[in-house]
Design an enzyme around this catalytic site. Structure first.
Site, PDB file in Angstrom:
ATOM      1  N   TYR A  35      -2.482  -0.967  10.050  1.00 48.55           N
ATOM      2  CA  TYR A  35      -2.673  -0.803   9.346  1.00 48.55           C
ATOM      3  C   TYR A  35      -0.786   0.048   8.180  1.00 48.55           C
ATOM      4  O   TYR A  35      -0.440  -1.451   7.552  1.00 48.55           O
ATOM      5  CB  TYR A  35      -3.523   0.277   8.255  1.00 48.55           C
ATOM      6  CG  TYR A  35      -3.503  -0.150   6.753  1.00 48.55           C
ATOM      7  CD1 TYR A  35      -4.096  -1.737   6.295  1.00 48.55           C
ATOM      8  CD2 TYR A  35      -3.019   0.659   5.799  1.00 48.55           C
ATOM      9  CE1 TYR A  35      -4.109  -1.891   5.227  1.00 48.55           C
ATOM     10  CE2 TYR A  35      -3.749   0.483   4.823  1.00 48.55           C
ATOM     11  CZ  TYR A  35      -3.969  -1.098   4.267  1.00 48.55           C
ATOM     12  OH  TYR A  35      -4.337  -1.060   2.995  1.00 48.55           O
ATOM     13  N   SER A  54       0.965  -1.317   0.207  1.00 51.55           N
ATOM     14  CA  SER A  54       0.112   0.164  -0.345  1.00 51.55           C
ATOM     15  C   SER A  54       0.679   0.984   0.131  1.00 51.55           C
ATOM     16  O   SER A  54       2.116   1.211   0.170  1.00 51.55           O
ATOM     17  CB  SER A  54      -1.414  -0.146   1.168  1.00 51.55           C
ATOM     18  OG  SER A  54      -1.580   1.283   1.786  1.00 51.55           O
TER      19      SER A  54
HETATM   20  N1  NAP Z   1      -8.638  -0.731  -2.132  1.00 54.47           N
HETATM   21  C1  NAP Z   1      -7.764   0.033  -2.225  1.00 54.47           C
HETATM   22  O1  NAP Z   1      -8.067   0.791  -2.103  1.00 54.47           O
HETATM   23  C2  NAP Z   1      -6.483  -0.666  -1.499  1.00 54.47           C
HETATM   24  C3  NAP Z   1      -5.218  -0.023  -1.933  1.00 54.47           C
HETATM   25  C4  NAP Z   1      -4.255  -0.046  -0.939  1.00 54.47           C
HETATM   26  C5  NAP Z   1      -3.486  -1.228  -0.856  1.00 54.47           C
HETATM   27  N2  NAP Z   1      -4.819  -2.168  -1.109  1.00 54.47           N
HETATM   28  C6  NAP Z   1      -4.614  -3.832  -0.332  1.00 54.47           C
HETATM   29  O2  NAP Z   1      -5.156  -4.934  -1.024  1.00 54.47           O
HETATM   30  C7  NAP Z   1      -4.890  -6.017  -0.898  1.00 54.47           C
HETATM   31  C8  NAP Z   1      -6.819  -5.987  -1.347  1.00 54.47           C
HETATM   32  O3  NAP Z   1      -7.432  -4.631  -1.265  1.00 54.47           O
HETATM   33  P1  NAP Z   1      -9.019  -4.788  -1.449  1.00 54.47           P
HETATM   34  O4  NAP Z   1     -10.136  -3.306  -1.120  1.00 54.47           O
HETATM   35  O5  NAP Z   1     -10.015  -4.901  -2.202  1.00 54.47           O
HETATM   36  O6  NAP Z   1     -10.129  -6.153   0.124  1.00 54.47           O
HETATM   37  P2  NAP Z   1     -11.654  -6.021  -0.046  1.00 54.47           P
HETATM   38  O7  NAP Z   1     -12.340  -6.031  -0.453  1.00 54.47           O
HETATM   39  O8  NAP Z   1     -11.821  -5.781   1.782  1.00 54.47           O
HETATM   40  O9  NAP Z   1     -11.347  -8.152   0.186  1.00 54.47           O
HETATM   41  C9  NAP Z   1     -10.540  -8.854   1.357  1.00 54.47           C
HETATM   42  C10 NAP Z   1     -10.142  -9.972   0.843  1.00 54.47           C
HETATM   43  O10 NAP Z   1      -9.553 -10.965   1.524  1.00 54.47           O
HETATM   44  C11 NAP Z   1     -10.345 -12.075   2.203  1.00 54.47           C
HETATM   45  N3  NAP Z   1      -9.394 -11.971   3.985  1.00 54.47           N
HETATM   46  C12 NAP Z   1      -9.932 -10.724   4.462  1.00 54.47           C
HETATM   47  N4  NAP Z   1      -9.286 -11.774   5.917  1.00 54.47           N
HETATM   48  C13 NAP Z   1      -8.516 -13.247   5.223  1.00 54.47           C
HETATM   49  C14 NAP Z   1      -8.311 -13.537   5.084  1.00 54.47           C
HETATM   50  N5  NAP Z   1      -7.492 -14.088   7.191  1.00 54.47           N
HETATM   51  N6  NAP Z   1      -8.144 -15.296   4.872  1.00 54.47           N
HETATM   52  C15 NAP Z   1      -8.458 -15.173   4.172  1.00 54.47           C
HETATM   53  N7  NAP Z   1      -8.647 -14.658   3.136  1.00 54.47           N
HETATM   54  C16 NAP Z   1      -8.818 -12.847   3.958  1.00 54.47           C
HETATM   55  C17 NAP Z   1     -11.565 -11.625   2.194  1.00 54.47           C
HETATM   56  O11 NAP Z   1     -12.707 -12.400   1.719  1.00 54.47           O
HETATM   57  P3  NAP Z   1     -12.683 -13.227   3.214  1.00 54.47           P
HETATM   58  O12 NAP Z   1     -13.586 -11.859   4.379  1.00 54.47           O
HETATM   59  O13 NAP Z   1     -13.888 -14.136   2.980  1.00 54.47           O
HETATM   60  O14 NAP Z   1     -12.189 -13.874   3.613  1.00 54.47           O
HETATM   61  C18 NAP Z   1     -11.593 -10.936   0.966  1.00 54.47           C
HETATM   62  O15 NAP Z   1     -11.940 -12.194  -0.444  1.00 54.47           O
HETATM   63  C19 NAP Z   1      -5.059  -5.584   0.610  1.00 54.47           C
HETATM   64  O16 NAP Z   1      -4.107  -6.108   1.322  1.00 54.47           O
HETATM   65  C20 NAP Z   1      -5.651  -4.836   0.992  1.00 54.47           C
HETATM   66  O17 NAP Z   1      -4.471  -3.351   2.133  1.00 54.47           O
HETATM   67  C21 NAP Z   1      -5.898  -2.138  -1.561  1.00 54.47           C
END
Ligand code: NAP
Length: 183
Positions: free
Chosen positions: A152, A139
């Protein structure tokens, strides 16, 4: 034989989009998250687009034994894994004094240990084959400090360090090794 990609957190958000993108590129998919039903919905959508049915597994990446078992199943199913995408992560914001030790564990155990568990489980396979790609989702909070994101940000700085260390250590030893992505 089609290349194979394992994506954690593939049921929604970036993981889901990544799964669809790689299906379009001809990859066989291994999709992991805790909630199997949501994974299945995404897998069926991908299948309806005309691509091979992904292997979906309910797995909590915080649990080393679940991760080891899922990767064993994936390797038995496809024979190979070419790409690991560590994407499963949780976000949390707030004043640091309001984060309990349990809150800290939720974040570090998912965002850092989850990545370490999959890497540890797959590295022998990559080293044995002499190739592999690891993509770790970090991130901007893993590169610069933002207020009220202490837990985080701590996890994401660790992911940045993990990724850069892995690349430095493994790239010279293994043909075509670590590529990493930061958002
Ligand atoms: N979205 C952004 O703007 C952004 C920006 C910078 C970085 N990121 C990074 O990109 C990644 C994805 O972000 P996102 O926003 O797309 O996330 P998201 O929409 O919240 O989705 C998270 C995914 O991870 C799974 N998950 C969560 N805890 C888990 C666990 N303990 N074991 C297995 N699976 C788990 C969830 O499914 P379940 O709940 O069913 O397990 C879901 O499929 C993350 O690492 C985040 O920090 C995101």
């Amino acid at each position: 034989m089609a290349p194979t990609i394992l994506i954690t957190g593939a049921s929604q958000g970036i993981g889901r989009a990544t799964a669809t993108l790689f299906a379009r590129q001809g990859y066989e998919l291994v999709m992991i998250a805790r909630q199997k039903e949501r994974l299945e919905e995404v897998a069926q959508e991908i299948q309806k687009l005309g691509y091979a049915k992904p292997l979906t597994m309910s797995c909590d990446v915080r649990d080393r034994e679940q991760v080891d078992a899922s990767i064993k199943t994936a390797l038995e199913h496809y024979g190979n894994i070419d790409v690991l995408v560590n994407n499963a992560g949780i976000f949390a914001s707030g004043t640091v004094e309001n984060f309990s030790i349990d809150d800290w564990h939720q974040i570090i155990d998912t965002n850092l240990w989850g990545y370490i568990h999959t890497i540890n489980a797959l590295l022998p396979h990559f080293l044995q084959r002499g190739s592999g790609t690891i993509v770790n989702l970090s991130s901007i909070s893993g590169k610069m400090v933002v207020p009220y994101l202490t837990a985080y940000s701590t996890s994401k700085f660790a992911v940045t360090g993990l990724t850069e260390s892995l690349e430095t250590e493994l790239k010279p030893r293994v043909f075509r090794f670590v590529v990493f992505t930061q958002i």
